[in-house]
Design a protein around this motif. Structure first.
Motif, PDB file in Angstrom:
ATOM      1  N   ASN A   1      15.711   4.668 -20.958  1.00 11.63           N
ATOM      2  CA  ASN A   1      16.385   3.758 -20.018  1.00 11.63           C
ATOM      3  C   ASN A   1      15.813   3.840 -18.603  1.00 11.63           C
ATOM      4  N   ILE A   2      14.489   3.910 -18.539  1.00 13.45           N
ATOM      5  CA  ILE A   2      13.805   3.955 -17.242  1.00 13.45           C
ATOM      6  C   ILE A   2      13.297   2.552 -16.908  1.00 13.45           C
ATOM      7  N   ASP A   3      13.696   2.049 -15.779  1.00 12.85           N
ATOM      8  CA  ASP A   3      13.336   0.687 -15.367  1.00 12.85           C
ATOM      9  C   ASP A   3      11.958   0.686 -14.707  1.00 12.85           C
ATOM     10  N   PHE A   4      11.039  -0.176 -15.200  1.00 15.53           N
ATOM     11  CA  PHE A   4       9.741  -0.337 -14.545  1.00 15.53           C
ATOM     12  C   PHE A   4       9.550  -1.774 -14.052  1.00 15.53           C
ATOM     13  N   GLY A   5      10.662  -2.513 -14.017  1.00 17.68           N
ATOM     14  CA  GLY A   5      10.632  -3.865 -13.485  1.00 17.68           C
ATOM     15  C   GLY A   5       9.851  -4.850 -14.331  1.00 17.68           C
ATOM     16  N   ASN A   6       9.508  -4.456 -15.543  1.00 14.85           N
ATOM     17  CA  ASN A   6       8.681  -5.288 -16.423  1.00 14.85           C
ATOM     18  C   ASN A   6       7.376  -5.706 -15.741  1.00 14.85           C
TER      19      ASN A   6
ATOM     20  N   TYR B   1       1.276  -2.919 -11.979  1.00 13.14           N
ATOM     21  CA  TYR B   1       0.525  -3.325 -10.792  1.00 13.14           C
ATOM     22  C   TYR B   1      -0.969  -3.031 -10.950  1.00 13.14           C
ATOM     23  N   ILE B   2      -1.776  -3.894 -10.364  1.00 16.57           N
ATOM     24  CA  ILE B   2      -3.235  -3.726 -10.338  1.00 16.57           C
ATOM     25  C   ILE B   2      -3.727  -4.101  -8.950  1.00 16.57           C
ATOM     26  N   GLN B   3      -4.613  -3.309  -8.392  1.00 19.80           N
ATOM     27  CA  GLN B   3      -5.147  -3.618  -7.071  1.00 19.80           C
ATOM     28  C   GLN B   3      -6.406  -4.482  -7.176  1.00 19.80           C
ATOM     29  N   ASN B   4      -6.656  -5.271  -6.156  1.00 17.75           N
ATOM     30  CA  ASN B   4      -7.897  -6.058  -6.022  1.00 17.75           C
ATOM     31  C   ASN B   4      -8.135  -7.059  -7.157  1.00 17.75           C
ATOM     32  N   LEU B   5      -7.081  -7.662  -7.669  1.00 20.99           N
ATOM     33  CA  LEU B   5      -7.229  -8.613  -8.765  1.00 20.99           C
ATOM     34  C   LEU B   5      -8.114  -9.805  -8.382  1.00 20.99           C
ATOM     35  N   LYS B   6      -8.113 -10.151  -7.113  1.00 22.04           N
ATOM     36  CA  LYS B   6      -8.913 -11.292  -6.661  1.00 22.04           C
ATOM     37  C   LYS B   6     -10.414 -11.023  -6.787  1.00 22.04           C
ATOM     38  N   GLU B   7     -10.790  -9.760  -6.937  1.00 24.61           N
ATOM     39  CA  GLU B   7     -12.204  -9.402  -7.023  1.00 24.61           C
ATOM     40  C   GLU B   7     -12.673  -9.191  -8.468  1.00 24.61           C
TER      41      GLU B   7
ATOM     42  N   GLU C   1       0.809  -1.216   0.000  1.00 22.64           N
ATOM     43  CA  GLU C   1       0.000   0.000   0.000  1.00 22.64           C
ATOM     44  C   GLU C   1       0.845   1.270   0.000  1.00 22.64           C
ATOM     45  N   ASN C   2       2.115   1.146   0.403  1.00 25.10           N
ATOM     46  CA  ASN C   2       2.999   2.313   0.468  1.00 25.10           C
ATOM     47  C   ASN C   2       3.830   2.501  -0.798  1.00 25.10           C
ATOM     48  N   LEU C   3       3.606   1.656  -1.767  1.00 20.29           N
ATOM     49  CA  LEU C   3       4.372   1.734  -3.007  1.00 20.29           C
ATOM     50  C   LEU C   3       4.015   2.997  -3.792  1.00 20.29           C
ATOM     51  N   GLU C   4       5.031   3.730  -4.180  1.00 24.99           N
ATOM     52  CA  GLU C   4       4.809   4.900  -5.018  1.00 24.99           C
ATOM     53  C   GLU C   4       4.706   4.444  -6.462  1.00 24.99           C
ATOM     54  N   TYR C   5       3.709   4.941  -7.162  1.00 22.70           N
ATOM     55  CA  TYR C   5       3.476   4.458  -8.521  1.00 22.70           C
ATOM     56  C   TYR C   5       2.976   5.582  -9.423  1.00 22.70           C
ATOM     57  N   PHE C   6       3.050   5.294 -10.705  1.00 23.44           N
ATOM     58  CA  PHE C   6       2.532   6.212 -11.720  1.00 23.44           C
ATOM     59  C   PHE C   6       1.288   5.567 -12.326  1.00 23.44           C
ATOM     60  N   SER C   7       0.147   6.244 -12.238  1.00 26.15           N
ATOM     61  CA  SER C   7      -1.116   5.697 -12.730  1.00 26.15           C
ATOM     62  C   SER C   7      -1.189   5.752 -14.248  1.00 26.15           C
TER      63      SER C   7
ATOM     64  N   GLU D   1      15.256   7.176 -12.835  1.00 27.58           N
ATOM     65  CA  GLU D   1      15.752   5.966 -13.481  1.00 27.58           C
ATOM     66  C   GLU D   1      14.827   4.771 -13.271  1.00 27.58           C
ATOM     67  N   LYS D   2      13.914   4.905 -12.333  1.00 21.90           N
ATOM     68  CA  LYS D   2      13.020   3.784 -12.038  1.00 21.90           C
ATOM     69  C   LYS D   2      11.624   4.302 -11.766  1.00 21.90           C
ATOM     70  N   ILE D   3      10.629   3.489 -12.139  1.00 23.38           N
ATOM     71  CA  ILE D   3       9.238   3.895 -11.948  1.00 23.38           C
ATOM     72  C   ILE D   3       8.379   2.646 -11.762  1.00 23.38           C
ATOM     73  N   ASN D   4       7.293   2.796 -11.022  1.00 26.32           N
ATOM     74  CA  ASN D   4       6.315   1.719 -10.867  1.00 26.32           C
ATOM     75  C   ASN D   4       5.032   2.119 -11.592  1.00 26.32           C
ATOM     76  N   LEU D   5       4.562   1.265 -12.474  1.00 28.46           N
ATOM     77  CA  LEU D   5       3.334   1.545 -13.220  1.00 28.46           C
ATOM     78  C   LEU D   5       2.154   0.840 -12.571  1.00 28.46           C
ATOM     79  N   LYS D   6       1.012   1.515 -12.549  1.00 24.97           N
ATOM     80  CA  LYS D   6      -0.191   0.932 -11.961  1.00 24.97           C
ATOM     81  C   LYS D   6      -1.398   1.192 -12.851  1.00 24.97           C
ATOM     82  N   LEU D   7      -2.145   0.131 -13.114  1.00 28.19           N
ATOM     83  CA  LEU D   7      -3.416   0.232 -13.830  1.00 28.19           C
ATOM     84  C   LEU D   7      -4.542   0.171 -12.816  1.00 28.19           C
ATOM     85  N   ASP D   8      -5.439   1.136 -12.858  1.00 27.24           N
ATOM     86  CA  ASP D   8      -6.555   1.163 -11.919  1.00 27.24           C
ATOM     87  C   ASP D   8      -7.583   0.082 -12.258  1.00 27.24           C
ATOM     88  N   PHE D   9      -8.123  -0.530 -11.241  1.00 35.25           N
ATOM     89  CA  PHE D   9      -9.121  -1.593 -11.370  1.00 35.25           C
ATOM     90  C   PHE D   9     -10.303  -1.148 -12.230  1.00 35.25           C
ATOM     91  N   GLU D  10     -10.759   0.069 -11.991  1.00 38.24           N
ATOM     92  CA  GLU D  10     -11.910   0.585 -12.729  1.00 38.24           C
ATOM     93  C   GLU D  10     -11.537   1.004 -14.149  1.00 38.24           C
TER      94      GLU D  10
END
Length: 267
Positions: free
Chosen positions: A94-99, A102-108, A15-21, A40-49
């Motif tokens: 050359n920005i790393d996004f860890g391949n 992220y998506i929240q609530n995938l189980k739902e 929940e504390n992960l910083e991400y780019f929507s 140099e690094k970024i976390n990508l997130k796709l919103d559930f909705e």
């Protein structure tokens, strides 16, 4: 094209992960942020909705399901285009996004739109030995996942819901005896025609698949190939691959034939 390792869509657990929507305006925002703050690094997130994971892709009838899936197909292809542009920008700088995305609530989730994005991105950024075979495989895996999440065929003791409700003594569901792959229970053969097929009993419940509203085939198959993909029941993956590759050129062959007929007629 720069190819890369498998891109994964994973559950957002920190929940504390910083991400780019990621949304349809994401590239502009990302470019602006990067021009101000180099990173140099970024976390990508796709919103559930945004990904539309909270809705089923089937209505109460075949026609209603067609409309829902047509709209969903358009949305997924647009969102995928955004994801592709974002990833190209990240690769170029050359920005790393860890391949990972992220998506929240995938189980739902109530559909497998996440798998569609996963498939489309990997078809774009990964080099497969036989891309056509992989397109078919991804399509079959998606259709299987949709059947499972909605429990469409509802196999019990190797008998589908249609056979049980109509008291038909069959243990291979909609498979035919002349299919060399026929066996009891759920079939795991990668056959796109078989996976697209739904019997009238199931379609009357609103469960319906079409290659014309499936984002993977919509993007990678021509109209001719999409039609042919419904005509290859009980065939092996290798056979389907060869036929679908060849069918891409059928319109050109037909046009050439017409031109020859016209020229012969003139002569």
């Amino acid at each position: 094209m720069v190819y890369m390792e498998e891109i994964k869509l994973v559950e957002l657990e920190d929940e504390n992960l910083e991400y780019f929507s990621v949304d349809n305006n994401a590239l502009v925002v990302l470019k602006n942020n990067y021009s101000i703050n180099k990173f140099e690094k970024i976390n990508l997130k796709l919103d559930f909705e945004v990904l539309g994971l909270g809705k089923k892709l089937y209505g109460k009838s075949k026609e209603e399901s067609k409309m829902i899936q047509k709209s969903n197909c358009k949305m997924i292809l647009k969102l995928n285009k955004t994801c592709e542009k974002l990833i190209k920008f990240l690769i170029k700088n050359n920005i790393d996004f860890g391949n990972k995305i992220y998506i929240q609530n995938l189980k739902e989730k109530k559909n497998n739109n996440d798998f569609l994005i996963y498939s489309l991105l990997n078809l774009k950024f990964n080099k497969y030995k036989d891309k056509m075979a992989q397109i078919i495989t991804f399509s079959c895996d998606y259709l299987n996942a949709e059947n499972t999440i909605n429990n469409m065929c509802d196999f019990r003791d190797n008998k589908c819901v249609s056979c049980r409700d109509r008291n038909i003594d069959r243990v291979i569901g909609c498979c035919q005896k002349n299919c060399k792959f026929a066996h009891t229970g759920v079939c795991n053969v990668k056959n796109i025609s078989c996976k697209l097929y739904m019997c009238d009993y199931i379609e009357n419940k609103g469960y319906y698949f079409s290659p014309y509203y499936l984002p993977i085939t919509k993007k990678y198959f021509s109209l001719t190939q999409r039609f042919v993909s419904t005509c290859l029941l009980f065939k092996s993956l290798d056979f389907q691959t060869k036929v679908l590759k060849l069918s891409k050129f059928l319109p050109l062959i037909f046009i050439a034939f017409i031109i020859v007929v016209i020229l012969v007629g003139i002569i």
